[in-house]
Design an enzyme around this catalytic site. Sequence first.
Site, PDB file in Angstrom:
ATOM      1  N   CYS A  18       0.849  -1.334  -0.095  1.00 17.11           N
ATOM      2  CA  CYS A  18      -0.069  -0.081  -0.013  1.00 17.11           C
ATOM      3  C   CYS A  18       0.959   1.271   0.058  1.00 17.11           C
ATOM      4  O   CYS A  18       0.140   2.385  -0.096  1.00 17.11           O
ATOM      5  CB  CYS A  18      -1.018  -0.242   1.069  1.00 17.11           C
ATOM      6  SG  CYS A  18      -2.208  -1.189   1.078  1.00 17.11           S
ATOM      7  N   ASP A  19       2.068   1.176   0.145  1.00 16.79           N
ATOM      8  CA  ASP A  19       2.751   2.622  -0.105  1.00 16.79           C
ATOM      9  C   ASP A  19       4.217   2.252  -0.551  1.00 16.79           C
ATOM     10  O   ASP A  19       5.368   2.548  -0.247  1.00 16.79           O
ATOM     11  CB  ASP A  19       2.966   2.868   1.398  1.00 16.79           C
ATOM     12  CG  ASP A  19       3.477   4.435   1.535  1.00 16.79           C
ATOM     13  OD1 ASP A  19       3.179   5.173   0.580  1.00 16.79           O
ATOM     14  OD2 ASP A  19       3.807   4.903   2.647  1.00 16.79           O
ATOM     15  N   ILE A  20       4.113   1.617  -1.822  1.00 13.78           N
ATOM     16  CA  ILE A  20       5.400   1.580  -2.540  1.00 13.78           C
ATOM     17  C   ILE A  20       6.036   2.819  -3.278  1.00 13.78           C
ATOM     18  O   ILE A  20       5.322   3.532  -4.031  1.00 13.78           O
ATOM     19  CB  ILE A  20       5.400   0.402  -3.857  1.00 13.78           C
ATOM     20  CG1 ILE A  20       5.063  -1.003  -3.001  1.00 13.78           C
ATOM     21  CG2 ILE A  20       6.542   0.449  -4.592  1.00 13.78           C
ATOM     22  CD1 ILE A  20       6.370  -1.417  -2.342  1.00 13.78           C
TER      23      ILE A  20
END
Length: 460
Positions: free
Chosen positions: A294-296
């Site tokens: 969810c936060d690459i």
Amino acid sequence: MAFDFKLQCPFCFFLFFLLLLYTTTAQSYSNISLGLSFVAQDDNLVWRASRSGDFAVGFRKMEMDGFLLSIWFDKIPEKTVVWSANRNDPVEKGSIVELTTGGNLVVKDQKGRQIWSSISADTGVSYAALLDTGNLVLASQDNTILWQSFENPTDTLLPTQTMKLDTQVIAHYTETNYSSGRYKFMLQRDGNLLLYTTNFPFNDAVAAYWSTQFKAEVAAIGRSNHKNLVHLLGYCNEGQNRLLVYEYMRNGSLAKFLFKISRPNLYERTRIALGIAEGLCYLHEQCSSRIIHCDIKPENILLDDTFSPRISDFGLSKLLKNDQSRTTTAIRGTKGYVAPEWFKNMAITIKVDVYSFGILLLEVICCRKNFEQDVEEEEEMILADWVYDCYKSGTLHCLVEKDEEAMKDMKKVKKFVMIAIWCIQEDPSLRPMMKKVIQMMEGAVEVPVPPDPNSIFSSI
């Protein structure tokens, strides 16, 4: 009322005019006098509206023909309820709400039984009013607020509304049933803001939801073992103190490596991109509990002593059950890397990570951030749009013209650009799985011609 004054200059008159204007607009409500009442009827729901018309108070008809004394947004078709008095005790048609001569705001059913009351004793209330903020207040003759809905929230916090210690907000049961539901948001006396699950249908808290999630994430990350994930060395979970301890990465983040003045060579960049893809593939398809990161983004990719990438920062990650392929959750991630479906109330799948990887891959190829304001041409500001324009017009060399090595291997640049374009397709179903991405990067399969990222009429 008469004023006896002399204005010494036009500017003074202007200031006085502003004062009058402010005084007028500050009184942005319509009073409800003592003794007034209002009856719950199908065709007459509004008791009072705020001066702006943004909010209204009255009876709203809910499921099973029940009525709630409510405040709602009155200028939108949905008439979204933001506060209700008797959420767990709906009343029937013909019930009333009354501001009594004693200063109490009460809801009574058809038989005259009191269902809800604001305050229990005479406190000098002179009137009630619905303010433009959506706050229903009971006030004294000198305008001192003695009771207000803002200090008694149900399931919504509005702008300018604050939470005091021990205040709680409880989610409603379903979209159309406003009775107390499964989650409680509470500001504790120690200053911590916690989300609890409740002992439904009762309101008492069972467990801190975030604490439960923390333990689940620690367990999942602790079980994961891949050369392209940071290794979890330990953690602290004592009361409100939570801490994850990862191995130290000497070379810092990919962002620090990528966005410096001297560009790292193309081989190093693509090797790092392949390692990130392999790490994501493990999270999505090989991990015992599948994980959506969810936060690459470059800041969350760390580089070890050999400049091999390690995916880190699982603070926003979402765990999937073994039989689960999609989930619903509030928006997570970082602006610029967030997939379009987050904004469309669509189910969230591992394809949100594929989109973020596509944006990151473009940054790796071009050695620049996904958005830059200080550019020569306006069309270069948003990297994804500029890359696709260059791809369509056959001018990919513009992306790497300051990179001598990349200019000598435009075939490789084009392949990686095409892979990135597939990853950032607006339709999640068009984005490839990370395993397919790896195969395309390694040359095991051909890279098909990608469509416009906003197109929904192609498939891979």
